[in-house]
Structure formats: C-alpha cells, structure tokens
Design a protein around this motif. Sequence first.
Motif, PDB file in Angstrom:
ATOM      1  N   UNK A  69       0.829  -1.203   0.000  1.00 42.71           N
ATOM      2  CA  UNK A  69       0.000   0.000   0.000  1.00 42.71           C
ATOM      3  C   UNK A  69       0.867   1.258   0.000  1.00 42.71           C
ATOM      4  N   UNK A  70       1.827   1.313   0.909  1.00 40.77           N
ATOM      5  CA  UNK A  70       2.682   2.500   0.996  1.00 40.77           C
ATOM      6  C   UNK A  70       3.587   2.630  -0.224  1.00 40.77           C
ATOM      7  N   UNK A  71       4.009   1.513  -0.791  1.00 41.56           N
ATOM      8  CA  UNK A  71       4.774   1.563  -2.036  1.00 41.56           C
ATOM      9  C   UNK A  71       3.971   2.184  -3.169  1.00 41.56           C
ATOM     10  N   UNK A  72       2.712   1.811  -3.258  1.00 42.34           N
ATOM     11  CA  UNK A  72       1.836   2.382  -4.285  1.00 42.34           C
ATOM     12  C   UNK A  72       1.633   3.879  -4.073  1.00 42.34           C
ATOM     13  N   UNK A  73       1.542   4.312  -2.825  1.00 44.08           N
ATOM     14  CA  UNK A  73       1.402   5.742  -2.550  1.00 44.08           C
ATOM     15  C   UNK A  73       2.665   6.507  -2.948  1.00 44.08           C
ATOM     16  N   UNK A  74       3.823   5.930  -2.691  1.00 43.16           N
ATOM     17  CA  UNK A  74       5.088   6.572  -3.074  1.00 43.16           C
ATOM     18  C   UNK A  74       5.180   6.702  -4.590  1.00 43.16           C
ATOM     19  N   UNK A  75       4.855   5.623  -5.293  1.00 43.81           N
ATOM     20  CA  UNK A  75       4.883   5.668  -6.756  1.00 43.81           C
ATOM     21  C   UNK A  75       3.909   6.716  -7.276  1.00 43.81           C
ATOM     22  N   UNK A  76       2.709   6.739  -6.724  1.00 45.80           N
ATOM     23  CA  UNK A  76       1.696   7.705  -7.168  1.00 45.80           C
ATOM     24  C   UNK A  76       2.171   9.134  -6.943  1.00 45.80           C
ATOM     25  N   UNK A  77       2.817   9.376  -5.820  1.00 44.07           N
ATOM     26  CA  UNK A  77       3.334  10.719  -5.529  1.00 44.07           C
ATOM     27  C   UNK A  77       4.425  11.117  -6.525  1.00 44.07           C
ATOM     28  N   UNK A  78       5.318  10.179  -6.829  1.00 46.21           N
ATOM     29  CA  UNK A  78       6.387  10.468  -7.797  1.00 46.21           C
ATOM     30  C   UNK A  78       5.804  10.801  -9.164  1.00 46.21           C
ATOM     31  N   UNK A  79       4.819  10.022  -9.589  1.00 48.73           N
ATOM     32  CA  UNK A  79       4.210  10.278 -10.893  1.00 48.73           C
ATOM     33  C   UNK A  79       3.374  11.554 -10.883  1.00 48.73           C
TER      34      UNK A  79
END
Length: 121
Positions: free
Chosen positions: A104-114
């Motif tokens: 979940x937190x990995x997906x949030x990090x990726x979403x923030x970067x994009x």
Amino acid sequence: MLLIILNVIFCFSFIGFAYVNINDKDAYLWVTIYMVAAICCGLAAFKLYFPIIYLVAIVFYLAYAIKLFFAKDGVRDWMTKYKSESLVQSMQATKPYIEQAREFFGLLIISAALAINYFAA
C-alpha cells in the motif's frame, strides 16, 4: 535541477524495488508496477514527460491501494486490529497484513512520484 535529481533517485529506487520483488510469488505484478514507474521517472529526468501515462498509472495504483486498504488483513486491519505493528520488523513478511501495508505505501510513493511529474509536465 532539483526535479531531475529527484527523478534519478526515484528511477534507481524503483529499479531496486523491482529487483527485490523478482523472487516474489506475484513478481509479474510488482516488477511491472515498479518498472513502469522507473521508466516514467527515468524519462522525466531527461525532460521527456507523458502526462496521460502518468494519469493512467496513478489511477491504477491508487485503485489498487484502495483495494489493499480495505482487503481482509489489509491496511485498515493492520491499523485497527493489529495496532499498527511494525512494518520493518523483518524483511520476510510472514503476516499478510504486513505485506499488504508495505505494498500500500509503495503504491502511494509511486503515485506521488508520478503526480510530481504530471504537474511538472
């Protein structure tokens, strides 16, 4: 210049995250997720932006994050039922709620970067 450095850091980080997921049971999913993000950030480091791809990826990643949040033994259960047990106690995620919270937190990090690249475009 700061955005270029940030994208280089994200690119190499996401490549590393993809690498450590190669032996996972769902490697096909997580290696793809991290490599799409790595490629997007790598291209953005060279000032090549693809806002539509960012939006599509962000929607997919956030939808998957929501699924992980509400799943049985998901992030919500980790926070409430399991009292936010440490996510870094061991790299072997033997408990499903630990694995899902990390994802979940990995997906949030990726979403923030994009999202950063989307708004920079």
